[in-house]
Design an enzyme around this catalytic site. Sequence first.
Site, mmCIF file in Angstrom:
data_model
loop_
_atom_site.group_PDB
_atom_site.id
_atom_site.type_symbol
_atom_site.label_atom_id
_atom_site.label_comp_id
_atom_site.label_asym_id
_atom_site.label_seq_id
_atom_site.Cartn_x
_atom_site.Cartn_y
_atom_site.Cartn_z
ATOM 1 N N HIS A 461 0.822 -1.121 0.158
ATOM 2 C CA HIS A 461 -0.088 0.021 -0.163
ATOM 3 C C HIS A 461 0.737 1.418 -0.154
ATOM 4 O O HIS A 461 1.835 1.262 0.437
ATOM 5 C CB HIS A 461 -0.998 -0.206 1.353
ATOM 6 C CG HIS A 461 -0.239 0.096 2.634
ATOM 7 N ND1 HIS A 461 0.069 1.182 3.212
ATOM 8 C CD2 HIS A 461 -0.024 -0.735 3.286
ATOM 9 C CE1 HIS A 461 0.600 1.194 4.507
ATOM 10 N NE2 HIS A 461 0.425 -0.083 4.489
ATOM 11 N N CYS A 480 2.398 -4.948 7.320
ATOM 12 C CA CYS A 480 2.005 -4.735 5.704
ATOM 13 C C CYS A 480 3.412 -4.094 4.985
ATOM 14 O O CYS A 480 4.154 -3.618 5.750
ATOM 15 C CB CYS A 480 0.894 -3.764 5.595
ATOM 16 S SG CYS A 480 -0.711 -4.889 5.809
#
Length: 581
Positions: A461, A480
């Site tokens: 992301h 992440c």
Amino acid sequence: MVQLTRLFVISRVFFMVFLISGAAHGENSSNEGTIAPIIQRDAAADDNVGQAIQAHLSPLTTSFPPLLTAPRHKRVDVSRMVLDFYSHRGYRAAWTNEGDTVQLFASLRATQVDGLNPADFHIDELAASRTLMQADSATPEQRAAFDVAATHTFLTALLQLRRGKVDPSRLDIHWNFDPADVDPREDVNKFFIALDAHDVAGAFAQAPPQEAVYRGLREGLAQLRKVHDVGGWPKVAEGQSLKPGMDDPAVAQLRARLVAGGFLEPRLARGAKYDGAVIAAVKKYQAEQYLGADGVAGATTLAALNVSVDARIDQVRVNMERARWLLYKLQGTFVIVDIAGYKVAMYRDGKPIWRSRVQVGKPFRNTPVFQSEITYVTFNPTWTVPPTILKEDVIPKIQRNPGYLAANHIRVIDREGAVLDPSSVDWSNPRGVSLRQDAGPDSSLGQVVIRFPNDYAIYLHDTPHRELFSKSMRATSSGCIRVENPLQLVELLFNDPVRWDSAGIQKQLAKGKTENIRLPVKVPVLLAYWTVDLSNDGRVTFKPDVYGYDSAVLRGLNLPSKLPILDLLRAGAPAVVLNPK
């Protein structure tokens, strides 16, 4: 041409044998405790050695499930394959050619160039058995013992070179890189074809990964062993930082170490002055080691310089093992995240077309190692705070600052999806609520999320924390992968210059609407862990082992292989059973 014809004939025979075997297993599918021989024989082998080989192996016929109904993705059980090999050939001896055994011993000794330990293969015991077997007084049992032991050793060594010695699934219960469409028994068949063609050395040459990166690691390992043979690298005194402008005996040691590592020209080895040449060399070393490249040899830099060459040899061995696990996966179009290297790359037709820096999970919230397929992209994403981050990070911030939620555009949501007033929640014991951050440029997920199915809620992301990309050590996320240039990757993933070029992506973002868009073609993504790199000039460079994964792999590499050679080579023991584990 004769050799090629021979290989073709042998290949056809093996193929027909497997077809026959499949039919046999279909007829005997209820008997799952036995293994039907590939070629059914009602009588024992004609010669005494063959009978002794069959006696060695007969206890195994009830030890394994049917070969062709075993899961395809599991690692090969060598003993089962040895049994199957001899049943193929009616228990005839395989090592009757002198040239084959010469090639075998030479190839086993040469496994050290791939970071394996030749002592694992009990070469001396095998050679002594061969000498005994060649004597006129050798019994059929002794000849059979050597033959089966040689086959077992041959296959074990080749499989270690092909797919690795250490089973990664034993180190990580979530390991999922073994695909169902890759059958390692195909490799085994090739090895046995090479043996029948008297090309044992060729089998060993072709077994390891053939990619350039693996060859680079092998060459780097050889260079490090040369350094070891001359006594290792010079040590640099620790205890004080060495800085530009200093004139100190420790700087002379630093110069010697930088020359030995290839960072400083040999003609600059003399002197104790910390001058411009030393500064440039230290910066180059620091950049390659993922240290802050400030040109000052502080405590962290000196500690890295003083890591022994033996430790660096082991680090290369560990990463060659990882290469044997994974390099066969790196084909076609895919995205690969190098977790310890804080970088991501996309490949098309096996060649890199894009690279970017990333931030990965902190050591106590590490980014897991796994593979998946990128399926869709979320534009203008909202962010639902994960439970761990909620408990450990966000709730303490709310308790300290009641305005935290409003300042970060975070809403409180109940189980029915209704928005709650934060002041109505008991933040010392919140129950039945979740927190959702609105989409926007300051969202924790930035403008875009690249998603792929997994059990860890991990994705690639965007991020508003762009200042962290300038750091050398970027284990800064909660698991992440934050990507520095995610929109460039999105454009490449869609691979649609009409609708999803840069302008099209900006048009989608300008809507301000949270929307999921599926990719026209799924793209494999691999999250891998490497603690070495290859520099542009071919040198092996080293990364910090940020998650401490190397030690477990090294233990597995150094653990002696469980081979049944010593039992097999006991004279006069024809019924010794191969260890099926």
